[in-house]
Design a protein around this motif. Structure first.
Motif: not given
Length: 610
Positions: A278-285
């Motif tokens: 979730i953290a990784a996706v949020a940082r991207l989009v």
């Protein structure tokens, strides 16, 4: 703690190894220290060493040597200081303090290994820099976060303040502090250029209520200034109670407590894998409007991380920006991650979730094509299946994926209902005619991938990943499409098969794999009468081959991938095991196979698994 005892040879210092320089063979036996502070509940080991230094009236580095901590290549800080307890340090502490190994080990970050952290690559005998081995773990290698209100009444720093998920204080409902506002250095880092150093010589008394970081002075390079900022005076920011509650739950799970994902029990490792994803996706989009419900300071922190990543992509350079799966750099960013994750992991089931998941899935697909040249920016990150399922389910049907070759949308199947290879009878009845000239075992795998596409997988690679099988190259998937002479008829047959599977009754293949992973051999009392009817003798090798046979026939996976082959086979070579496996499958009569399959089905049913 007992009376001091003399070291071998002469009346050495009571500090045993406290003389400047490395710990060496000069000191044969450590003295039992007369007084050491008792570890506070959940205290960090580094905090306890600092308090011990104050009790002894010496510098922290001197106290570390008196405690018998092991020093290796780096004489500024003990080996794996605060990370894990080495054998030599454990022995030294037992001699100098009498503390039990269990009490000391609980003060190290290794306490969270297997839940939030993964120390599988860490070798206690290897002196490689920890940044190279643990740099991607969600922890603070040097330094700590802190709650000024807690430190106003205690000198003990809790261990969990060094975790990447450390965001808010559950007691005082405030955001933790990362850096000292006076010196601008991370709390408990020590010095900006030499982090983690435990000083052996200091002219100033150690005050645990102060920052204590060392700031270099150009005209006095060997005598840096000590930051006198009182930590209790640092202002804090209040946070919502809901964030406090989620922080408490995350800490409980990190300590081995029960975890749930989308309404189902999960391991702590799976729960934190979802959090990292979730953290990784949020940082991207993530978009600003999706951060609106977060505390302002948390929303701004995550927006800054996102913008920094986008700027680095536009300049075609990483520019020092960590990977999307890296741990939160600040407490504010950690708070944003926790706040975004809460409604996702707390969804009642895998078909539910916040509306922004649909937008995230769409943006990831678009960014992969435009910003990342078709490469998946999350390819090196563990991708929990539950997250894939939730993101696929929440995508509106028209945006599941680009419709290729007339791919139909809409099915009641979930990924867990699809085997890695569809059953032989189903393949022959529905789809074999549409894949002429292809091996049946390959065709069965292709059809399973097609079913996963119906269930929401956006690409063939995503479908392969969702079913837990190795991802092939893109050229392989192009060949899959080329195998279908009539794509419309192929997808119609796949849709008919999905409907047939639903009508027949859905099977949870994921649950089957989990259960059968523990069946490393079929019990002899079960297998003996089956083999006797086939004229075969019972051996422990056949018991294991039978377990692999069940793995293949009940999960749809390949027998060679069965967990039983991960066990030791008394030194047998892999080629020999493979030959024996093939012979077992070839020589097992149909009636014996039916009996074995019947037992396996009833064994699963006894555990509530269909």
């Amino acid at each position: 703690m007992g009376s001091p005892r003399q070291t071998a040879g002469s009346g050495a210092l009571a500090l045993g190894g406290a003389l400047p320089g490395r710990q060496s063979a000069e000191v044969a036996v450590l003295r039992r220290l007369p007084v050491v502070p008792a570890p506070a509940p959940d205290e960090a080991f580094t905090s306890w060493v600092y308090r011990t230094a104050v009790t002894m009236g010496v510098a922290p580095g001197t106290a570390a040597r008196a405690l018998g901590l092991e020093y290796r290549a780096n004489d500024r800080v003990p080996a794996f200081f605060g990370i894990l307890l080495t054998v030599a340090s454990r022995h030294g502490l037992a001699q100098s303090t009498g503390l039990t190994a269990d009490a000391v080990e609980k003060m190290h970050l290794s306490r969270y290994d297997g839940t939030l952290l993964d120390f599988g690559a860490l070798d206690p005998d290897d002196d490689k820099p920890l940044e190279h081995i643990l740099g991607k773990q969600w922890l603070l290698l040097r330094g700590s976060r802190a709650c000024p209100h807690c430190l106003a009444g205690s000198d003990a720093w809790p261990l969990w303040w060094r975790l990447g998920i450390a965001a808010v204080c559950p007691v005082h409902r405030c955001l933790l502090i990362d850096t000292c506002p006076a010196c601008g250095i991370a709390l408990r880092r020590g010095a900006k250029n030499t982090p983690g150093t435990l000083l052996r010589r200091t002219h100033a008394a150690l005050d645990l209520q102060e920052c204590g970081n060392r700031r270099p002075v150009p005209e006095r390079p060997r005598n840096p200034d000590v930051c006198r900022q009182r930590i209790a005076d640092i202002p804090t920011h209040d946070v919502p109670q809901a964030l406090v509650i989620f922080q408490q739950r995350a800490l409980a799970i990190a300590d081995g407590g029960a975890a749930h994902l989308a309404g189902r029990p999960a391991t702590a490792a799976e729960w934190f894998a979802a959090l990292r994803f979730i953290a990784a996706v949020a940082r991207l989009v993530v978009h600003d409007d999706e951060l609106g419900a977060l505390p302002d300071i948390a929303a701004q922190a995550l927006a800054n991380v996102r913008d920094a990543r986008h700027a680095s992509r536009e300049k075609f350079t990483h520019g020092g920006v960590p990977g999307p799966g890296a741990g939160p750099a600040t407490a504010a960013e950690a708070a944003a991650v926790l706040a975004l994750a809460a409604p996702i992991v707390d969804a009642p089931d895998r078909t539910s979730g916040p509306p922004h998941l649909a937008a995230w899935a769409s943006r990831l697909t678009e960014d992969r094509m435009t910003r990342y040249h078709k490469f998946d920016p999350l390819r090196r990150l563990q991708r929990p299946m539950v997250m894939d399922e939730m993101m696929a389910v929440t995508v509106p049907p028209a945006r599941h994926r680009p419709r290729a070759n007339g791919t139909p949308a809409g099915t009641t199947l979930e990924f867990r209902h699809i085997p890695q290879r569809i059953g032989v009878e189903d393949y022959d009845a529905f789809t074999a005619v549409h894949l002429p000239g292809i091996l049946a075992t390959t065709g069965r795998h292709i059809v399973s991938l097609a079913l996963a596409r119906l269930a929401g997988a956006q690409t063939w690679a995503h479908a392969s990943q969702a079913l837990g099988v190795p991802t092939s190259s893109s050229s392989t998937y192009r060949r899959i499409a080329q195998r279908t002479a009539d794509p419309e008829a192929f997808w119609e047959a796949v849709r008919a098969l999905a409907a047939h599977m639903t009508t027949r009754g859905l099977i949870d293949y994921e649950a089957r794999r989990t259960a059968l992973a523990g069946l490393r051999e079929v019990p002899g009392r079960v297998l003996l009468p089956i083999l006797q009817r086939a004229g075969q003798n019972l051996t422990w090798q056949r018991q294991r081959h039978a377990a692999a046979w069940l793995w293949e026939h009940l999960t749809g996976g390949q027998a060679k991938d069965a967990p039983t082959y991960a066990e030791d086979w008394d030194g047998s070579k892999e080629a020999s095991i493979a030959f024996a496996r093939g012979r077992f499958h070839a020589e097992l009569p149909k009636e014996a196979g039916d009996a074995l399959l019947s037992w396996g089905t009833h064994w699963l049913a006894a555990g509530g698994i269909r």
